[in-house]
Design a protein around this motif. Structure first.
Motif, mmCIF file in Angstrom:
data_model
loop_
_atom_site.group_PDB
_atom_site.id
_atom_site.type_symbol
_atom_site.label_atom_id
_atom_site.label_comp_id
_atom_site.label_asym_id
_atom_site.label_seq_id
_atom_site.Cartn_x
_atom_site.Cartn_y
_atom_site.Cartn_z
ATOM 1 N N ASN A 164 0.824 -1.214 0.000
ATOM 2 C CA ASN A 164 0.000 0.000 0.000
ATOM 3 C C ASN A 164 0.858 1.264 0.000
ATOM 4 N N ARG A 165 1.972 1.208 0.737
ATOM 5 C CA ARG A 165 2.873 2.365 0.768
ATOM 6 C C ARG A 165 3.466 2.614 -0.614
ATOM 7 N N LEU A 166 3.866 1.516 -1.245
ATOM 8 C CA LEU A 166 4.472 1.615 -2.578
ATOM 9 C C LEU A 166 3.463 2.175 -3.587
ATOM 10 N N LEU A 167 2.221 1.717 -3.495
ATOM 11 C CA LEU A 167 1.179 2.207 -4.394
ATOM 12 C C LEU A 167 1.000 3.712 -4.209
ATOM 13 N N LYS A 168 1.002 4.123 -2.928
ATOM 14 C CA LYS A 168 0.805 5.531 -2.615
ATOM 15 C C LYS A 168 1.988 6.360 -3.127
ATOM 16 N N ASP A 169 3.192 5.880 -2.822
ATOM 17 C CA ASP A 169 4.395 6.614 -3.251
ATOM 18 C C ASP A 169 4.471 6.760 -4.762
ATOM 19 N N ASN A 170 3.930 5.754 -5.456
ATOM 20 C CA ASN A 170 3.985 5.799 -6.917
ATOM 21 C C ASN A 170 2.703 6.367 -7.529
ATOM 22 N N ASN A 171 1.853 6.915 -6.664
ATOM 23 C CA ASN A 171 0.575 7.450 -7.135
ATOM 24 C C ASN A 171 -0.192 6.488 -8.005
ATOM 25 N N TYR A 172 -0.166 5.217 -7.586
ATOM 26 C CA TYR A 172 -0.856 4.220 -8.400
ATOM 27 C C TYR A 172 -2.269 3.990 -7.884
ATOM 28 N N THR A 173 -3.227 4.234 -8.740
ATOM 29 C CA THR A 173 -4.601 3.819 -8.490
ATOM 30 C C THR A 173 -5.137 3.306 -9.813
ATOM 31 N N ALA A 174 -5.719 2.130 -9.800
ATOM 32 C CA ALA A 174 -6.237 1.598 -11.065
ATOM 33 C C ALA A 174 -7.428 2.442 -11.510
ATOM 34 N N THR A 175 -7.510 2.738 -12.796
ATOM 35 C CA THR A 175 -8.639 3.533 -13.294
ATOM 36 C C THR A 175 -9.794 2.611 -13.671
ATOM 37 N N GLU A 176 -10.984 3.215 -13.695
ATOM 38 C CA GLU A 176 -12.176 2.457 -14.121
ATOM 39 C C GLU A 176 -11.950 1.871 -15.505
ATOM 40 N N ALA A 177 -11.403 2.702 -16.379
ATOM 41 C CA ALA A 177 -11.246 2.303 -17.784
ATOM 42 C C ALA A 177 -10.331 1.099 -17.910
ATOM 43 N N GLU A 178 -9.270 1.136 -17.103
ATOM 44 C CA GLU A 178 -8.273 0.074 -17.220
ATOM 45 C C GLU A 178 -8.820 -1.280 -16.745
ATOM 46 N N ARG A 179 -9.780 -1.254 -15.820
ATOM 47 C CA ARG A 179 -10.335 -2.514 -15.323
ATOM 48 C C ARG A 179 -11.652 -2.901 -15.999
ATOM 49 N N LYS A 180 -12.204 -1.979 -16.803
ATOM 50 C CA LYS A 180 -13.574 -2.174 -17.266
ATOM 51 C C LYS A 180 -13.792 -3.526 -17.943
ATOM 52 N N ASP A 181 -12.951 -3.858 -18.924
ATOM 53 C CA ASP A 181 -13.158 -5.093 -19.685
ATOM 54 C C ASP A 181 -13.157 -6.318 -18.774
ATOM 55 N N TRP A 182 -12.198 -6.329 -17.872
ATOM 56 C CA TRP A 182 -12.022 -7.468 -16.969
ATOM 57 C C TRP A 182 -13.202 -7.590 -16.014
ATOM 58 N N LEU A 183 -13.606 -6.471 -15.394
ATOM 59 C CA LEU A 183 -14.721 -6.524 -14.447
ATOM 60 C C LEU A 183 -16.044 -6.796 -15.159
ATOM 61 N N ASP A 184 -16.165 -6.302 -16.400
ATOM 62 C CA ASP A 184 -17.379 -6.601 -17.185
ATOM 63 C C ASP A 184 -17.477 -8.093 -17.493
ATOM 64 N N LEU A 185 -16.317 -8.673 -17.826
ATOM 65 C CA LEU A 185 -16.297 -10.102 -18.135
ATOM 66 C C LEU A 185 -16.747 -10.902 -16.902
ATOM 67 N N ILE A 186 -16.218 -10.514 -15.746
ATOM 68 C CA ILE A 186 -16.593 -11.203 -14.500
ATOM 69 C C ILE A 186 -18.083 -11.012 -14.224
ATOM 70 N N GLU A 187 -18.574 -9.790 -14.475
ATOM 71 C CA GLU A 187 -19.997 -9.506 -14.268
ATOM 72 C C GLU A 187 -20.860 -10.420 -15.141
ATOM 73 N N SER A 188 -20.386 -10.650 -16.373
ATOM 74 C CA SER A 188 -21.163 -11.512 -17.270
ATOM 75 C C SER A 188 -21.188 -12.949 -16.736
ATOM 76 N N TRP A 189 -20.087 -13.391 -16.141
ATOM 77 C CA TRP A 189 -20.092 -14.733 -15.528
ATOM 78 C C TRP A 189 -21.027 -14.769 -14.324
ATOM 79 N N LYS A 190 -21.020 -13.678 -13.569
ATOM 80 C CA LYS A 190 -21.909 -13.621 -12.398
ATOM 81 C C LYS A 190 -23.361 -13.755 -12.825
ATOM 82 N N LYS A 191 -23.697 -13.093 -13.948
ATOM 83 C CA LYS A 191 -25.081 -13.146 -14.432
ATOM 84 C C LYS A 191 -25.422 -14.521 -14.977
ATOM 85 N N LYS A 192 -24.414 -15.112 -15.640
ATOM 86 C CA LYS A 192 -24.640 -16.393 -16.302
ATOM 87 C C LYS A 192 -24.919 -17.505 -15.283
ATOM 88 N N ALA A 193 -24.168 -17.501 -14.193
ATOM 89 C CA ALA A 193 -24.343 -18.591 -13.218
ATOM 90 C C ALA A 193 -24.105 -18.100 -11.798
#
Lengths: 569, 162
Positions: free
Chosen positions: A329-358
């Motif tokens: 967490n310290r390293l993430l903060k020091d490097n100003n790293y926060t994942a953006t919505e856009a960068e995760r969208k495809d992956w989280l959408d894919l998971i959402e589709s699996w959630k809906k499917k079963a």
């Protein structure tokens, strides 16, 4: 100061902050019991030594403190073995004291003699036979230190009758534990965390898999901060449930044999798997060759022997979960790293589709209660705020799947050893630690009969735990395997012959209610859960309901059956 | 499949009654046989050294080492297999003597560099020191001359530190 060995024991327990002990007296420990009486030490008399250890274990899991049990020599000691092995597999800090015959009789086949240190050597973190009274105090403190340090675990201390009866020169200031090795804190190089961050930045489909190590390492807050900042979906093994909130959209539920479709699909499709405090148990990985085969794997664990044991990983980090996550967490903060919505969208959408499917599902129709519905209603009625313990088998899986655990240490279950009879005595330990919480043992009709005698303990000490009995008259999980893999040859799993559980409970002085139809589920729970008395609720459930999803033993976790349909990739 | 080979593991342990049982149990519990075993107290009387050999693949032996390192009474684990070490084993060999074999035996003993520790009309006890391989060879040579019994120490090994 000169004092008796038994007094030294009590002094040491007080110094370790022990406020309750679970046990059962006998010839070799009668002197200890005399001291308990005189010192008014808080001791809970169980009805079987196995239950004493499970209760101490439940207490330890709920509080994060070291649980303590006491048993006499011989059969008393051997009765603790299942409890010790249970704690060992799940890395639970407990100290078990056993009586032993006097040192001059050891090895003579004396009455109630057994080599309990020999018996528990392979199933405890460490054990001691105290031969010299002068080593008593040091040994006790060392035992507590070992139980709680590094990867925690059970420690047994065997106390010969003459050692605890001896006059000892006791000076707390002189206590010295031989713990050079134990105090070593693994300090992984900071380069490893930099590498982790690089792998995280490069990943398109990263995820977290967490286990009991998060709870044992008290790293819940750090985990949540990391997962949210990096927007990582989280799957948790059975042992880690509650570390990440079950109701959080990023949560995927359990992986593995009875994991969710979407957790197993996510593991099979992710390109970076960060595993913290879990040990890649065979029930989680399924077929090893195909587990997370598209992913680089980072494994953070406090125990070096867990790393590269079952799964060969790309980046091993030996560290406790809390300091590892603090560093990350310290390293993430020091490097100003926060994942953006856009960068995760495809992956989280894919998971959402699996959630809906079963999604996790079941069909509550007709007049017969579905066990899953009982758990779901239990969740609603308790607003997710109860502490749930479980027995082992179908009841355990349904309790893990259909109750959402938002807080750490609220799901308490024998994961590694899979000990039937664990949940009820463990619930007693939990309830003593948290008298204001609703504590429920989710049980089957098979496993509840393994330690049902503890109903007396609950009454004697007024420990108002609740038992939700999913009663199907079968050893349900074995029956499920017989149905699916043994052409329905139900060999010795039919337990239709059973006592009237309501009468058993009432005979012990408990409240007891029964539900036989779906519309009775909620009223029975509402009547039973909120009273100030121990209560058994007998739910007569569908006899041949199976736990789904299920990965067949030896298959890849991406190949699941949902009962009505087969799902793969 | 990765090749199995003999591994020499050196352990420093607390000098306590049940430590050897813990070490042996850790190997035995995983199904590994201890081929040779050599134990003695070090110059520090609280610490013993255990040198054992076991046969297994590299990956498996690494797992065993990690398990051994986890034991509370194990202070240090070293794998000496691929380290520059001196390895020695000592064998005591009792030969049954007959009138016919005596002179042949003495010739052989001189050739093999064995030391004669006792010698009477019926038996003699020999001492031989060497690598495990050399000990095996000596025993092979002596076998036709009538070995009565053998005691071997197991391998002692020490890093050279060049």
């Amino acid at each position: 100061m000169k004092m008796k060995g038994t007094q030294v024991l009590i002094e040491c327990l007080k110094a370790e902050g022990v406020d309750v002990m679970f046990g059962y007296p006998g010839g070799s420990v009668i002197d200890i019991y005399d001291e308990l009486y005189k010192s008014k030490f808080n001791h809970i008399l169980v009805r079987h030594e196995q239950a004493a250890v499970h209760a101490a274990d439940g207490y330890a899991r709920a509080t994060g403190k070291v649980g303590v049990a006491l048993a006499t020599s011989g059969p008393g000691a051997t009765n603790t073995v299942t409890g010790i092995a249970t704690a060992n597999m799940d890395s639970i800090p407990i100290v078990v004291f056993t009586g032993q015959v006097p040192t001059h009789l050891i090895g003579n086949d004396a009455f109630q003699e057994c080599d309990i240190t020999g018996i528990t050597r392979p199933c405890s973190k460490h054990n001691y036979l105290v031969r010299n009274p002068d080593e008593l105090a040091n040994t006790i403190h060392e035992a507590f230190h070992i139980a709680r340090s590094g990867r925690p675990g059970p420690v047994l201390v065997d106390l010969p009758k003459n050692v605890i009866a001896a006059e000892i020169d006791y000076d707390p200031a002189k206590i010295k534990i031989n713990a050079t090795k134990l105090s070593l804190q693994p300090k992984p190089s900071s380069k490893k965390y930099v590498q982790l961050l690089e792998m995280l930045r490069a990943a398109k489909r990263p995820m977290l898999m967490t286990g009991g190590g998060i709870l044992l390492g008290k790293a819940t807050d750090e985990l949540r901060a990391f997962a949210r900042r990096a927007k990582l979906p989280v799957t948790s093994t059975l042992m880690g449930l509650g570390a990440f909130p079950g109701s959080d959209p990023l949560f995927l539920g359990m992986p593995g044999m009875h994991g969710t479709y979407f957790a197993n699909m996510a593991i099979s499709h992710c390109d970076l798997l960060i595993c913290i405090g879990a040990r890649f148990d065979d029930r989680v990985t399924g077929k090893i060759d195909t587990f997370a085969s598209n992913a680089q794997i980072i494994h953070i664990d406090v125990d070096p022997s867990s790393i590269n044991k079952n799964i060969v990983v790309d980046l091993p980090i030996v560290s406790d979960a809390k300091s590892a996550l603090e560093n990350i967490n310290r390293l993430l903060k020091d490097n100003n790293y926060t994942a953006t919505e856009a960068e995760r969208k495809d992956w989280l959408d894919l998971i959402e589709s699996w959630k809906k499917k079963a999604p996790l599902s079941y069909c509550q129709d007709g007049k017969i209660i579905k066990p899953q519905c009982v758990i779901e209603t239990l969740y609603e009625v308790t607003k997710g705020k109860a502490i749930i313990t479980t027995e082992v088998g179908q009841n355990q899986m349904w309790a893990a799947q259909f109750y959402k655990y938002d807080d750490p240490n609220t799901f308490i279950s024998s994961g590694g050893l899979g000990t039937m009879g664990y949940g009820f005595p463990a619930a007693l330990g939990v309830k003593l630690a948290f008298p204001d919480r609703i504590v429920v043992d989710v049980a089957g009709d098979g496993s509840i009969q393994m330690n049902i005698q503890e109903m007396a303990t609950a009454m004697q000490y007024n420990i108002p735990v609740k038992i939700v009995l999913l009663n199907n008259g079968y050893l349900g999980m074995v029956r499920q395997w017989q149905e699916l893999f043994y052409e329905k040859r139900y060999s010795n799993t039919d337990m239709t012959f059973q006592p009237d559980f309501l009468k058993v409970a009432e005979a012990y002085g408990w409240e007891a209610f029964r539900a036989t139809t779906p519309d009775e589920i909620r009223p029975v729970l509402e009547k039973g859960l909120f009273s100030n008395r121990p209560c058994l609720m007998d739910f007569q459930v569908a006899r041949e309901e199976c736990v789904y999803p299920m990965v067949r033993p030896g298959a890849s976790i991406s190949e699941m059956t949902l009962g009505t349909r087969e799902m793969t990739n | 499949m990765e090749n199995k080979k003999e591994n020499v593991i050196s352990l420093l342990v607390n000098n306590k009654p049940d430590v050897l049982a813990r070490v042996a149990g850790t190997l035995g519990g995983k199904g590994y046989n201890i081929e040779t075993l050599c134990v003695d107290v070090t110059i520090n009387p609280d610490v013993s050294k255990i040198i054992l050999t076991t046969i297994g693949t590299k990956a498996t032996v690494q797992k065993i080492e990690a398990q051994l390192a986890r034991l509370i009474d194990v202070i240090k684990v070293e794998n000496l297999t691929d380290v520059e070490t001196v390895k020695r084993e000592l064998a005591l060999i009792r030969m049954a003597l007959t009138a016919d074999s005596k002179s042949e035996l003495i010739r052989t003993i001189n050739k093999l560099n064995c030391k004669i520790l006792t010698f009477n009309s019926d038996h003699c006890v020999l001492e031989y020191r060497g690598t495990k391989c050399e000990v095996d060879k000596v025993l092979e040579t002596l076998k036709p001359l009538g070995i009565d019994d053998v005691a071997r120490t197991g391998i002692a090994a020490l890093e050279r530190k060049n």
